[in-house]
Motif scaffolding. Structure first.
Motif, PDB file in Angstrom:
ATOM      1  N   GLU A 225       2.844  -5.433 -11.924  1.00 10.46           N
ATOM      2  CA  GLU A 225       3.483  -6.722 -12.212  1.00 10.46           C
ATOM      3  C   GLU A 225       4.604  -6.580 -13.245  1.00 10.46           C
ATOM      4  OE1 GLU A 225       0.261  -9.304 -13.286  1.00 10.46           O
ATOM      5  OE2 GLU A 225      -0.277  -9.684 -11.194  1.00 10.46           O
ATOM      6  N   ILE A 226       5.451  -5.580 -13.021  1.00 12.43           N
ATOM      7  CA  ILE A 226       6.612  -5.318 -13.868  1.00 12.43           C
ATOM      8  C   ILE A 226       7.851  -5.842 -13.143  1.00 12.43           C
ATOM      9  CG2 ILE A 226       8.073  -3.498 -14.837  1.00 12.43           C
ATOM     10  CD1 ILE A 226       5.485  -1.805 -15.118  1.00 12.43           C
ATOM     11  N   CYS A 227       8.617  -6.685 -13.801  1.00  7.35           N
ATOM     12  CA  CYS A 227       9.820  -7.261 -13.191  1.00  7.35           C
ATOM     13  C   CYS A 227      11.006  -6.324 -13.370  1.00  7.35           C
ATOM     14  CB  CYS A 227      10.149  -8.617 -13.812  1.00  7.35           C
ATOM     15  SG  CYS A 227       8.975  -9.914 -13.393  1.00  7.35           S
ATOM     16  N   TYR A 228      11.775  -6.162 -12.305  1.00 13.37           N
ATOM     17  CA  TYR A 228      13.015  -5.402 -12.356  1.00 13.37           C
ATOM     18  C   TYR A 228      14.016  -6.095 -11.443  1.00 13.37           C
ATOM     19  CZ  TYR A 228      12.448  -3.710  -7.603  1.00 13.37           C
ATOM     20  OH  TYR A 228      12.340  -3.660  -6.241  1.00 13.37           O
ATOM     21  N   SER A 229      15.276  -5.718 -11.560  1.00  9.08           N
ATOM     22  CA  SER A 229      16.297  -6.223 -10.642  1.00  9.08           C
ATOM     23  C   SER A 229      17.298  -5.126 -10.319  1.00  9.08           C
ATOM     24  CB  SER A 229      17.042  -7.410 -11.270  1.00  9.08           C
ATOM     25  OG  SER A 229      18.154  -7.801 -10.462  1.00  9.08           O
TER      26      SER A 229
ATOM     27  N   LEU B 223      24.112 -12.638 -20.255  1.00 10.71           N
ATOM     28  CA  LEU B 223      23.638 -13.522 -19.192  1.00 10.71           C
ATOM     29  C   LEU B 223      22.742 -14.611 -19.763  1.00 10.71           C
ATOM     30  CD1 LEU B 223      22.441 -10.845 -16.592  1.00 10.71           C
ATOM     31  CD2 LEU B 223      24.774 -11.668 -16.983  1.00 10.71           C
ATOM     32  N   GLN B 224      22.732 -15.744 -19.097  1.00 10.90           N
ATOM     33  CA  GLN B 224      21.766 -16.766 -19.461  1.00 10.90           C
ATOM     34  C   GLN B 224      20.363 -16.314 -19.032  1.00 10.90           C
ATOM     35  OE1 GLN B 224      22.768 -20.784 -18.268  1.00 10.90           O
ATOM     36  NE2 GLN B 224      24.961 -20.391 -18.486  1.00 10.90           N
TER      37      GLN B 224
ATOM     38  N   LYS C  55      14.688 -14.968 -13.951  1.00  7.38           N
ATOM     39  CA  LYS C  55      13.525 -15.267 -13.111  1.00  7.38           C
ATOM     40  C   LYS C  55      13.660 -16.642 -12.481  1.00  7.38           C
ATOM     41  CE  LYS C  55      10.135 -12.504 -15.691  1.00  7.38           C
ATOM     42  NZ  LYS C  55       8.861 -12.532 -16.444  1.00  7.38           N
ATOM     43  N   PRO C  56      12.954 -16.864 -11.348  1.00  9.55           N
ATOM     44  CA  PRO C  56      12.066 -15.945 -10.626  1.00  9.55           C
ATOM     45  C   PRO C  56      12.863 -14.909  -9.825  1.00  9.55           C
ATOM     46  CG  PRO C  56      12.239 -18.001  -9.440  1.00  9.55           C
ATOM     47  CD  PRO C  56      13.012 -18.195 -10.714  1.00  9.55           C
ATOM     48  N   MET C  57      12.331 -13.709  -9.734  1.00  8.58           N
ATOM     49  CA  MET C  57      13.010 -12.655  -8.988  1.00  8.58           C
ATOM     50  C   MET C  57      12.994 -12.983  -7.489  1.00  8.58           C
ATOM     51  SD  MET C  57      13.435 -11.133 -11.793  1.00  8.58           S
ATOM     52  CE  MET C  57      14.374  -9.692 -11.359  1.00  8.58           C
ATOM     53  N   GLU C  58      14.028 -12.525  -6.809  1.00 10.99           N
ATOM     54  CA  GLU C  58      14.146 -12.787  -5.368  1.00 10.99           C
ATOM     55  C   GLU C  58      14.075 -11.470  -4.605  1.00 10.99           C
ATOM     56  OE1 GLU C  58      17.466 -14.604  -2.239  1.00 10.99           O
ATOM     57  OE2 GLU C  58      17.550 -15.157  -4.358  1.00 10.99           O
ATOM     58  N   LEU C  59      13.222 -11.411  -3.613  1.00 11.80           N
ATOM     59  CA  LEU C  59      13.077 -10.214  -2.791  1.00 11.80           C
ATOM     60  C   LEU C  59      14.113 -10.259  -1.673  1.00 11.80           C
ATOM     61  CD1 LEU C  59      11.125  -7.768  -2.818  1.00 11.80           C
ATOM     62  CD2 LEU C  59       9.760  -8.951  -1.104  1.00 11.80           C
TER      63      LEU C  59
ATOM     64  N   LEU D 240      17.768 -10.495  -9.506  1.00 11.93           N
ATOM     65  CA  LEU D 240      17.571 -11.630 -10.397  1.00 11.93           C
ATOM     66  C   LEU D 240      17.903 -12.949  -9.716  1.00 11.93           C
ATOM     67  CD1 LEU D 240      20.506 -11.622 -13.000  1.00 11.93           C
ATOM     68  CD2 LEU D 240      20.508 -10.249 -10.923  1.00 11.93           C
ATOM     69  N   ALA D 241      17.265 -14.021 -10.185  1.00  9.12           N
ATOM     70  CA  ALA D 241      17.399 -15.334  -9.545  1.00  9.12           C
ATOM     71  C   ALA D 241      18.849 -15.811  -9.517  1.00  9.12           C
ATOM     72  CB  ALA D 241      16.519 -16.350 -10.270  1.00  9.12           C
ATOM     73  N   GLY D 242      19.551 -15.665 -10.632  1.00  7.69           N
ATOM     74  CA  GLY D 242      20.931 -16.136 -10.708  1.00  7.69           C
ATOM     75  C   GLY D 242      21.933 -15.077 -10.323  1.00  7.69           C
TER      76      GLY D 242
END
Length: 294
Positions: free
Chosen positions: A41-45, A239-240, A245-249, A260-262
């Protein structure tokens, strides 16, 4: 780099079959990293050209041959803890304040064991030279504009010195020939080596650690984050936080990775409003190597 490579003819452009093989290797590496991040459950982009490629081409930019990702500092700290157990058999990682050895850059690099990808700045240096994926860290920044500008100036200076120490400590003839192609680049190279000499009383490892502590020292969660080591340095990748988040697949070649979401705002920040348009051929970023082995 593109212009100098054309003028000097000292380097080999990654193209044709080699580019395809490199892209396939990087794709397999990225799948392994993605699976570990999902498991823990590690977030990356995907970032930079990799994010642009995912949106514009649903994969690699056709003339590109690398993958860049980013993590928030807290995700990076968790990724470090599980790297050896999950990925250590196939890969080796270099990063500031990771393990006991020095690292080539002020960000993280994951290398595939048993491969070689030697760029001009890698000649004669003691660091790993395998096929790699870069990890850039997004840091908390101050909400105070004045503090941000001061932090940016110090960060950019420290990062420049770290690179200059490597130029000074590990000179190589190929680099000297390359930067000696024009008076401007020759002066630039001499200046970087002079700067490295001035700070050579500090080890490169210690300097990278000092830099890493400085950029990660803000613990208060504010409205903005930045990648101080990104394509446009501290202020260029401001970045803001809401963009993260939320990350997009999304689809990337025959796989799916996170962005990244934005991402629309992010890509406009890096590449301009018309990022979906292909740049003219002479403006397309190309990569050059001294040698490569799969």
């Amino acid at each position: 780099m593109n212009d100098l490579a054309k003028e000097t003819n000292l380097l080999e452009e990654v193209s044709g079959e080699n580019r395809t093989k490199l892209q396939q290797t990087l794709l397999l590496m990225m799948r392994d990293i993605h699976n570990v991040c999902v498991k823990h459950e590690i977030c990356y982009s995907l970032v930079g050209g990799s994010c642009l490629g995912a949106i514009r081409h649903k994969g690699f930019i056709p003339w590109d041959d690398d993958i860049d990702i980013s993590m928030l500092r807290e995700d990076w700290e968790r990724f470090k803890l599980c790297f050896d157990e999950e990925l250590g058999e196939k890969y080796v990682m270099e990063a500031p304040r990771y393990g006991n050895k020095d690292c080539k850059t002020t960000w993280a690099k994951i290398y595939k064991k048993g491969t070689i990808l030697e760029e001009i700045q890698d000649v004669n240096v003691p660091y790993d030279k395998g096929i790699f994926i870069d990890i850039f860290f997004y840091e908390n920044v101050s909400d105070n504009k004045v503090v941000r500008k001061i932090d940016a100036a110090i960060s950019n200076f420290l990062k420049g010195v770290a690179t200059s120490i490597v130029y000074y400590k590990y000179p190589n003839e190929l680099m000297m020939k390359f930067y000696g192609a024009t008076p401007e680049t020759k002066r630039y190279y001499r200046l970087r080596r002079a700067l490295g000499f001035c700070f050579s009383f500090i080890s490169h490892k210690d300097f990278c650690s000092m830099y890493d502590r400085f950029v990660s020292r803000h613990h208060k969660v504010g409205s903005y984050i930045t990648a101080p080591t990104g394509r446009k340095n501290y202020m260029g990748e401001l970045l803001q936080r809401s963009w993260w988040k939320p990350m997009e697949l999304v689809q990337f070649e025959n796989a799916e990775f996170f962005i990244l979401a934005g991402h629309d705002n992010y890509l406009k920040t890096l590449f301009g409003e018309n990022y979906m348009q292909l740049p003219p051929e002479e403006k397309r970023e190309r990569h050059f190597v001294v040698r490569m082995k799969f």
